[in-house]
Design an enzyme around this catalytic site. Structure first.
Site, mmCIF file in Angstrom:
data_model
loop_
_atom_site.group_PDB
_atom_site.id
_atom_site.type_symbol
_atom_site.label_atom_id
_atom_site.label_comp_id
_atom_site.label_asym_id
_atom_site.label_seq_id
_atom_site.Cartn_x
_atom_site.Cartn_y
_atom_site.Cartn_z
ATOM 1 N N GLU A 1 87.891 5.504 -75.595
ATOM 2 C CA GLU A 1 87.151 4.247 -75.434
ATOM 3 C C GLU A 1 86.407 3.883 -76.710
ATOM 4 O O GLU A 1 86.198 2.712 -77.004
ATOM 5 C CB GLU A 1 86.106 4.388 -74.309
ATOM 6 C CG GLU A 1 86.680 4.518 -72.930
ATOM 7 C CD GLU A 1 85.596 4.791 -71.885
ATOM 8 O OE1 GLU A 1 85.565 4.070 -70.882
ATOM 9 O OE2 GLU A 1 84.790 5.719 -72.065
ATOM 10 N N ASP B 1 92.199 -0.817 -64.636
ATOM 11 C CA ASP B 1 93.023 -0.581 -63.454
ATOM 12 C C ASP B 1 92.360 -1.284 -62.285
ATOM 13 O O ASP B 1 91.247 -1.788 -62.405
ATOM 14 C CB ASP B 1 93.128 0.935 -63.188
ATOM 15 C CG ASP B 1 91.755 1.564 -62.974
ATOM 16 O OD1 ASP B 1 91.309 1.602 -61.822
ATOM 17 O OD2 ASP B 1 91.106 1.988 -63.951
HETATM 18 N N1 SAH Z 1 92.778 10.129 -65.773
HETATM 19 C C1 SAH Z 1 91.711 10.017 -66.740
HETATM 20 C C2 SAH Z 1 90.428 10.228 -66.011
HETATM 21 C C3 SAH Z 1 89.312 9.531 -66.648
HETATM 22 S S1 SAH Z 1 88.071 9.232 -65.502
HETATM 23 C C4 SAH Z 1 91.947 11.012 -67.835
HETATM 24 O O1 SAH Z 1 92.850 11.823 -67.682
HETATM 25 O O2 SAH Z 1 91.274 10.988 -68.881
HETATM 26 C C5 SAH Z 1 87.882 7.537 -65.683
HETATM 27 C C6 SAH Z 1 86.912 7.070 -66.704
HETATM 28 O O3 SAH Z 1 87.080 5.676 -66.827
HETATM 29 C C7 SAH Z 1 85.461 7.276 -66.321
HETATM 30 O O4 SAH Z 1 84.671 7.464 -67.471
HETATM 31 C C8 SAH Z 1 85.100 5.988 -65.568
HETATM 32 O O5 SAH Z 1 83.826 5.500 -65.934
HETATM 33 C C9 SAH Z 1 86.177 4.978 -65.962
HETATM 34 N N2 SAH Z 1 87.051 4.449 -64.894
HETATM 35 C C10 SAH Z 1 88.115 3.647 -65.129
HETATM 36 N N3 SAH Z 1 88.750 3.328 -63.984
HETATM 37 C C11 SAH Z 1 88.073 3.954 -62.983
HETATM 38 C C12 SAH Z 1 88.289 4.035 -61.564
HETATM 39 N N4 SAH Z 1 89.312 3.426 -60.987
HETATM 40 N N5 SAH Z 1 87.424 4.787 -60.832
HETATM 41 C C13 SAH Z 1 86.403 5.423 -61.434
HETATM 42 N N6 SAH Z 1 86.169 5.393 -62.772
HETATM 43 C C14 SAH Z 1 86.987 4.667 -63.554
#
Ligand code: SAH
Length: 253
Positions: free
Chosen positions: A13, A217
């Site tokens: 990010e 998303d």
């Molecule tokens: N699959 C990702 C997980 C990241 S967690 C990985 O492997 O890196 C998601 C991060 O993006 C968090 O910091 C949160 O603040 C944000 N985020 C984006 N979409 C989200 C969602 N659908 N639910 C919760 N957090 C989300």
């Protein structure tokens, strides 16, 4: 001189901001790298919090206590919940709620015990400045991303929204789950994992806070699709463009 803190949860990010910001020192505290420098005439500290409410609260506390930050901005990604909040849009928070806070029946659902409130407000002036910068960047999205990227991710006329952002320690990636959140908190535009925690810390310290989230998303069954690539190619570039535009328009204090 006023010190502005800029934080994101994940490396991807913040990658474009870190590459552009002319840092002068890196100071490591509690395992986090704080990049200290000057940018667009402001004194700034840029840091990655890591993911989740506790990581974000710890990072925010260090920014406020150790680095004397007196304005804090979070920039990152979130899942879209509100109707019409699409992938590639930007949400500027005007307030935050922890969707997973539940001390009922002792306290009402979502209320943070001992605070007498569920919702923590964003600083209105800061949110307004970020909303302006975001709208301007989105109006020139092709310039910031390139027409190829817009087409690849099928981003058409991305929009800026202002409203409630909800946070919890869960990556929401199932339609049934986002439906439950929509029912519990119908005003929510977006869901993420840090904002409400940082807002609570800033409330405790009396420091203005606001957050800008690019929708990566729809918090549904397809939420994992191209997540990393979207952040690299879209969200990280929006963050750079929005933050640098905001800083360049802001009067140095
Ligand atoms: N699959 C990702 C997980 C990241 S967690 C990985 O492997 O890196 C998601 C991060 O993006 C968090 O910091 C949160 O603040 C944000 N985020 C984006 N979409 C989200 C969602 N659908 N639910 C919760 N957090 C989300």
């Amino acid at each position: 001189m006023a010190v502005i803190g800029i934080m994101s949860a994940m490396q991807e990010e913040l990658a474009a901001v870190l590459a552009a910001m002319p840092h002068e020192h890196r100071i490591t505290v509690a395992g986090r790298d704080f990049w200290v420098g000057h940018w667009q005439g402001h004194s700034v500290v840029v840091v990655l919090s890591r993911i989740g409410k506790v990581a974000a609260a710890t990072t925010a506390t260090v920014l406020l206590e150790r680095f004397a930050v007196d304005t804090l901005v979070f920039t990152g990604v979130a899942g879209g919940l509100g109707a019409g909040v699409r992938v590639g849009d930007v949400v500027v928070a005007n307030g935050f709620v922890q969707h997973d806070m539940d001390a009922s029946p002792l306290f009402p659902r979502h209320e943070v015990p001992m605070y007498g409130r569920a919702r923590f407000e964003a600083d209105a002036e800061l949110a307004l400045q970020l909303a302006k910068a975001s709208a301007q960047v989105l109006a020139d999205a092709a310039l910031h991303l390139g027409a190829g990227t817009l087409a690849d991710f099928q981003l058409h006329a991305p929009r800026m929204h202002q409203g409630l952002v909800i946070s919890g320690d869960r990556f929401v990636s199932a339609s049934a789950e986002s439906q439950v959140l929509r029912q519990a908190l119908p005003e929510a535009l977006a869901v993420e994992m840090e904002g409400a925690a940082v807002a609570q810390v800033c409330h405790d310290f009396g420091v203005p806070f606001a957050a800008v989230r690019t929708i990566s998303d729809r918090a549904d069954d397809t939420a994992h699709t191209d997540f990393q690539r979207f952040i690299r190619e879209v969200a990280s570039r929006y963050s750079l463009a929005i933050v640098s535009r905001w800083l360049s328009r802001r009067q140095p204090a």
